[in-house]
Design a protein around this motif. Structure first.
Motif, PDB file in Angstrom:
ATOM      1  N   ASP A  95       0.807  -1.229   0.000  1.00  0.00           N
ATOM      2  CA  ASP A  95       0.000   0.000   0.000  1.00  0.00           C
ATOM      3  C   ASP A  95       0.835   1.273   0.000  1.00  0.00           C
ATOM      4  O   ASP A  95       0.307   2.364  -0.267  1.00  0.00           O
ATOM      5  CB  ASP A  95      -0.953   0.005   1.199  1.00  0.00           C
ATOM      6  N   THR A  96       2.132   1.167   0.259  1.00  0.00           N
ATOM      7  CA  THR A  96       2.969   2.376   0.315  1.00  0.00           C
ATOM      8  C   THR A  96       4.236   2.287  -0.531  1.00  0.00           C
ATOM      9  O   THR A  96       4.945   3.272  -0.669  1.00  0.00           O
ATOM     10  CB  THR A  96       3.390   2.685   1.768  1.00  0.00           C
ATOM     11  N   ALA A 104      -1.888  -3.797  -4.330  1.00  0.00           N
ATOM     12  CA  ALA A 104      -2.757  -3.023  -3.443  1.00  0.00           C
ATOM     13  C   ALA A 104      -4.209  -3.076  -3.925  1.00  0.00           C
ATOM     14  O   ALA A 104      -5.144  -3.177  -3.119  1.00  0.00           O
ATOM     15  CB  ALA A 104      -2.269  -1.585  -3.364  1.00  0.00           C
ATOM     16  N   GLU A 133      -5.610  -6.413  -2.905  1.00  0.00           N
ATOM     17  CA  GLU A 133      -5.906  -6.427  -1.467  1.00  0.00           C
ATOM     18  C   GLU A 133      -7.237  -5.735  -1.186  1.00  0.00           C
ATOM     19  O   GLU A 133      -8.047  -6.224  -0.392  1.00  0.00           O
ATOM     20  CB  GLU A 133      -4.782  -5.758  -0.685  1.00  0.00           C
ATOM     21  N   ARG A 134      -7.467  -4.607  -1.837  1.00  0.00           N
ATOM     22  CA  ARG A 134      -8.739  -3.885  -1.635  1.00  0.00           C
ATOM     23  C   ARG A 134      -9.915  -4.724  -2.131  1.00  0.00           C
ATOM     24  O   ARG A 134     -10.982  -4.767  -1.498  1.00  0.00           O
ATOM     25  CB  ARG A 134      -8.701  -2.532  -2.345  1.00  0.00           C
ATOM     26  N   ARG A 156       2.590 -10.345   2.406  1.00  0.00           N
ATOM     27  CA  ARG A 156       3.297  -9.355   1.590  1.00  0.00           C
ATOM     28  C   ARG A 156       4.762  -9.774   1.433  1.00  0.00           C
ATOM     29  O   ARG A 156       5.630  -9.387   2.201  1.00  0.00           O
ATOM     30  CB  ARG A 156       3.169  -7.972   2.221  1.00  0.00           C
TER      31      ARG A 156
END
Length: 281
Positions: free
Chosen positions: A106-107, A117, A120-121, A134
């Protein structure tokens, strides 16, 4: 309990299947593969599972309790492919999804993180209980680089002094098995990486030590590294990606010192010396 593994004929998938077979009856493991015939040597049931045929995915997931979704290898297509798998899992009543994502998906500045990401959402929004693994870099990602360094007398890259907390593919497979068979993991996100980080200069030094000759690391500007990769036969788009990823590595994208991987698998991760020994063969 029945566990299904996507990409079961791939390098990570085969390791996971082998490790699961040491702990479960073969009848409780299902291989999902685009070409089931390639899974014949796994010794478990295999079902056709083509990411690009969404209508056929749900029937292949019938009776599956836990799905290990190993991320697709098709960068750029992962978003829709994974979304189709998640939708099929909901339709088939799959009880849990374990997804192999990317370190700090996410970053991360790595372009690879975008699709991870997104997946994952999608999984979180599905309402299906889930765990995100991850995964950081695989030591095996440097196989071609090490062989090239042995052939040409230097290891090249553009990662500067960036530290890489890599682990072996077998380490990540052990983590997947620990989560698939363990309890208390639902809803968790694990940032997985090797215990000891190294720079590309450190990688070159270890290759030198084991090869018995000096193989230096040569840090190149991004464009020059990409051009060198193209000269070695890497397609232009992928060469550009590899060079861009090295710039992100230089800024710390693959460094992690949380030791979540070694805690999860109950042992130290594979070290650089053992990793290089395997790569040199």
């Amino acid at each position: 309990m029945t566990i299904a593994i996507t990409g079961a004929t791939g390098q990570l998938g085969r390791l996971v299947v082998g490790k699961l077979k040491e702990k479960l009856p073969a009848r409780e493991i299902v291989a999902l593969a685009r070409t089931p015939e390639k899974a014949a040597d796994l010794g478990i049931a295999a079902r056709a599972f083509d990411y690009d045929r969404p209508d056929a995915l749900a029937p292949a997931l019938a009776g599956i309790d836990t799905l290990l979704l190993i991320s697709s290898s098709e960068v750029g297509k992962r978003g829709p492919q994974h979304a189709a798998i998640v939708a099929a899992a909901r339709e088939a009543g799959v009880g849990r999804i374990v997804y192999t994502s990317l370190l700090r998906a996410d970053t991360t500045p790595l372009s690879l993180g975008i699709e991870h990401a997104e997946t994952e959402r999608t999984i979180a929004a599905s309402g299906i209980p889930h765990i995100f693994l991850r995964n950081g870099w695989y030591l095996e990602n440097y196989a071609a680089s090490v062989q090239g360094a042995l052939a040409h007398g230097a290891l090249i890259g553009a990662a500067g002094e960036g530290r890489i907390a890599a682990a072996s593919r077998a380490d990540y497979a052990d983590a997947a098995v620990a989560v698939l068979l363990g309890t208390g993991h639902d809803g968790k996100t694990y940032e997985l990486a090797g215990d000891t980080a190294f720079t590309l200069a450190g990688l070159a030094a270890e290759v030198s030590r084991q090869a018995g000759r000096d193989i230096p690391y040569r840090n190149l500007p991004q464009a020059d590294y990409a051009a060198a990769l193209v000269g070695a036969g890497v397609p232009v788009p992928f060469a550009d990606l590899l060079a861009a990823w090295d710039i992100d590595i230089a800024s710390g994208a693959l460094f992690d010192d949380g030791h979540q991987l070694s805690r999860l698998i109950g042992r130290p991760t594979t070290g650089l010396a053992d990793g290089v020994r395997a790569l040199i063969g």
